[in-house]
Design a protein around this motif. Structure first.
Motif, PDB file in Angstrom:
ATOM      1  N   ASP A 160      -6.944   6.067 -10.437  1.00 37.91           N
ATOM      2  CA  ASP A 160      -7.083   4.366 -10.731  1.00 37.91           C
ATOM      3  C   ASP A 160      -5.722   3.800  -9.998  1.00 37.91           C
ATOM      4  O   ASP A 160      -6.177   2.514  -9.469  1.00 37.91           O
ATOM      5  CB  ASP A 160      -7.113   4.248 -12.343  1.00 37.91           C
ATOM      6  CG  ASP A 160      -7.631   2.707 -12.690  1.00 37.91           C
ATOM      7  OD1 ASP A 160      -8.500   2.170 -12.111  1.00 37.91           O
ATOM      8  OD2 ASP A 160      -6.608   2.209 -13.420  1.00 37.91           O
ATOM      9  N   PRO A 163     -11.088  -3.244  -7.352  1.00 37.60           N
ATOM     10  CA  PRO A 163     -10.379  -2.104  -7.229  1.00 37.60           C
ATOM     11  C   PRO A 163     -10.187  -1.434  -8.397  1.00 37.60           C
ATOM     12  O   PRO A 163      -9.953  -1.715  -9.621  1.00 37.60           O
ATOM     13  CB  PRO A 163      -9.065  -2.606  -6.404  1.00 37.60           C
ATOM     14  CG  PRO A 163      -9.359  -4.017  -6.019  1.00 37.60           C
ATOM     15  CD  PRO A 163     -10.438  -4.443  -6.905  1.00 37.60           C
ATOM     16  N   GLY A 164     -10.023   0.050  -8.449  1.00 40.60           N
ATOM     17  CA  GLY A 164      -9.560   0.985  -9.416  1.00 40.60           C
ATOM     18  C   GLY A 164     -10.879   1.926  -9.530  1.00 40.60           C
ATOM     19  O   GLY A 164     -11.757   2.191  -8.524  1.00 40.60           O
ATOM     20  N   ALA A 173      -6.055   3.881  -6.262  1.00 41.48           N
ATOM     21  CA  ALA A 173      -7.062   2.858  -5.645  1.00 41.48           C
ATOM     22  C   ALA A 173      -6.761   1.574  -5.784  1.00 41.48           C
ATOM     23  O   ALA A 173      -6.964   0.772  -5.029  1.00 41.48           O
ATOM     24  CB  ALA A 173      -8.408   3.132  -6.534  1.00 41.48           C
ATOM     25  N   LYS A 174      -6.128   1.190  -7.067  1.00 41.76           N
ATOM     26  CA  LYS A 174      -5.669  -0.407  -6.983  1.00 41.76           C
ATOM     27  C   LYS A 174      -4.752  -0.560  -6.236  1.00 41.76           C
ATOM     28  O   LYS A 174      -4.570  -1.819  -5.305  1.00 41.76           O
ATOM     29  CB  LYS A 174      -5.268  -0.652  -8.463  1.00 41.76           C
ATOM     30  CG  LYS A 174      -6.297  -0.391  -9.424  1.00 41.76           C
ATOM     31  CD  LYS A 174      -5.702  -0.714 -10.895  1.00 41.76           C
ATOM     32  CE  LYS A 174      -6.914  -0.671 -11.845  1.00 41.76           C
ATOM     33  NZ  LYS A 174      -6.568  -0.866 -13.490  1.00 41.76           N
ATOM     34  N   SER A 180      -4.470   0.705  -3.038  1.00 37.55           N
ATOM     35  CA  SER A 180      -5.105   0.439  -1.762  1.00 37.55           C
ATOM     36  C   SER A 180      -6.010  -0.636  -2.004  1.00 37.55           C
ATOM     37  O   SER A 180      -6.816  -0.621  -0.837  1.00 37.55           O
ATOM     38  CB  SER A 180      -5.622   1.900  -1.495  1.00 37.55           C
ATOM     39  OG  SER A 180      -4.684   3.026  -1.713  1.00 37.55           O
ATOM     40  N   ARG A 181      -6.369  -1.156  -2.893  1.00 39.54           N
ATOM     41  CA  ARG A 181      -7.368  -2.319  -2.891  1.00 39.54           C
ATOM     42  C   ARG A 181      -8.717  -1.871  -2.639  1.00 39.54           C
ATOM     43  O   ARG A 181      -9.450  -2.673  -1.916  1.00 39.54           O
ATOM     44  CB  ARG A 181      -6.649  -3.375  -1.974  1.00 39.54           C
ATOM     45  CG  ARG A 181      -5.529  -4.002  -2.486  1.00 39.54           C
ATOM     46  CD  ARG A 181      -5.101  -4.933  -1.250  1.00 39.54           C
ATOM     47  NE  ARG A 181      -3.774  -5.615  -1.733  1.00 39.54           N
ATOM     48  CZ  ARG A 181      -3.431  -6.555  -1.020  1.00 39.54           C
ATOM     49  NH1 ARG A 181      -3.741  -7.264  -0.173  1.00 39.54           N
ATOM     50  NH2 ARG A 181      -2.239  -7.003  -1.394  1.00 39.54           N
ATOM     51  N   VAL A 182      -9.052  -0.607  -3.133  1.00 34.25           N
ATOM     52  CA  VAL A 182     -10.395  -0.052  -3.113  1.00 34.25           C
ATOM     53  C   VAL A 182     -11.062   0.386  -4.440  1.00 34.25           C
ATOM     54  O   VAL A 182     -10.310   0.607  -5.573  1.00 34.25           O
ATOM     55  CB  VAL A 182     -10.424   1.091  -2.200  1.00 34.25           C
ATOM     56  CG1 VAL A 182      -9.899   0.896  -0.706  1.00 34.25           C
ATOM     57  CG2 VAL A 182      -9.546   2.368  -2.422  1.00 34.25           C
ATOM     58  N   ALA A 183     -12.183   0.433  -4.395  1.00 35.80           N
ATOM     59  CA  ALA A 183     -12.816   1.007  -5.672  1.00 35.80           C
ATOM     60  C   ALA A 183     -13.308   2.468  -5.346  1.00 35.80           C
ATOM     61  O   ALA A 183     -13.815   2.577  -4.340  1.00 35.80           O
ATOM     62  CB  ALA A 183     -14.094   0.090  -6.221  1.00 35.80           C
TER      63      ALA A 183
END
Length: 223
Positions: free
Chosen positions: A12, A207-208, A15-16, A18-21
């Protein structure tokens, strides 16, 4: 589940950053025994308990699946591999946790019990031959308890020669609901399909690390 908390938090956070989900999904977990029953409760004004059955004739599944359910082993070999964690369906406890979170229920405990299905007659698949007395698959039950009551029951049978394959959901509440998918959801086709069909939704998610409970409803999109 708590055993997965640390890696989930790490994914999580990455991902946050890297600004992706990132989405974890599949046919089960991801649909049959968690997302589907959760969706069905959307038309209820009260839910008292949820029961899900998934029964599969494993003869039509790929070899790794047949091996994962212990087909062809002796009873003792089966139990040893269960203890080692190499024979089991992974995800019942996680599905129970997701259902409970969606219902707003606080779980006291979760059980996950696995036993062998013993062949009473010779049964064959493209890959294996199982003789009478050998294991032809598994029976697995996951139960989620809330205030001491078993409110979530997930029952799975996967074995070579099951007379009927189906997925069934029973919602005890108002209104009570009972749904059965005759023939069941084919795990191999459905796993690939739900991943592909979720791509347009995950691209729009925050994101996360996400679960199917966080997602917009996926659907086939052939355009």
């Amino acid at each position: 589940m708590r055993s997965n908390d640390a890696p989930a938090r790490k994914i999580d956070a990455l991902a946050k950053r890297s600004r992706v989900a990132v989405l974890g999904t599949g046919v089960n977990p991801g649909f049959c025994m968690d997302a589907l029953p959760i969706a069905l409760t959307g038309v209820c004004d009260r839910v008292d308990a949820i029961e899900v059955d998934r029964v599969q004739d494993a003869r039509i599944r790929r070899l790794p699946f047949q091996q994962k359910i212990g087909a062809g082993l002796t009873r003792d070999e089966f139990m040893e591999k269960v203890k080692a964690g190499s024979v089991r369906h992974v995800g019942l406890a996680e599905s129970i946790t997701m259902i409970a979170a969606a219902m707003g229920w606080k779980l006291d405990r979760v059980t996950d019990d696995i036993g062998p299905k013993i062949a009473t007659a010779r049964v064959t698949s493209e890959f294996l031959t199982v003789e009478p007395g050998q294991v032809c698959g598994l029976i697995q039950d996951g139960v989620g308890y809330v205030k001491g009551e078993p409110l979530i029951k997930l029952h799975m049978e996967a074995y070579l020669g099951a007379p009927e394959s189906y997925d069934a959901v029973r919602i005890k509440g108002n209104p009570p609901l009972s749904m059965k998918l005759a023939g069941g959801v084919h795990g191999d086709v459905a796993t690939a399909s739900i991943v592909v069909n979720s791509i347009p939704k995950i691209l729009k998610a925050a994101p996360g690390l996400r679960t199917m409970r966080d997602m917009m409803l996926p659907s086939f999109f052939g355009g």
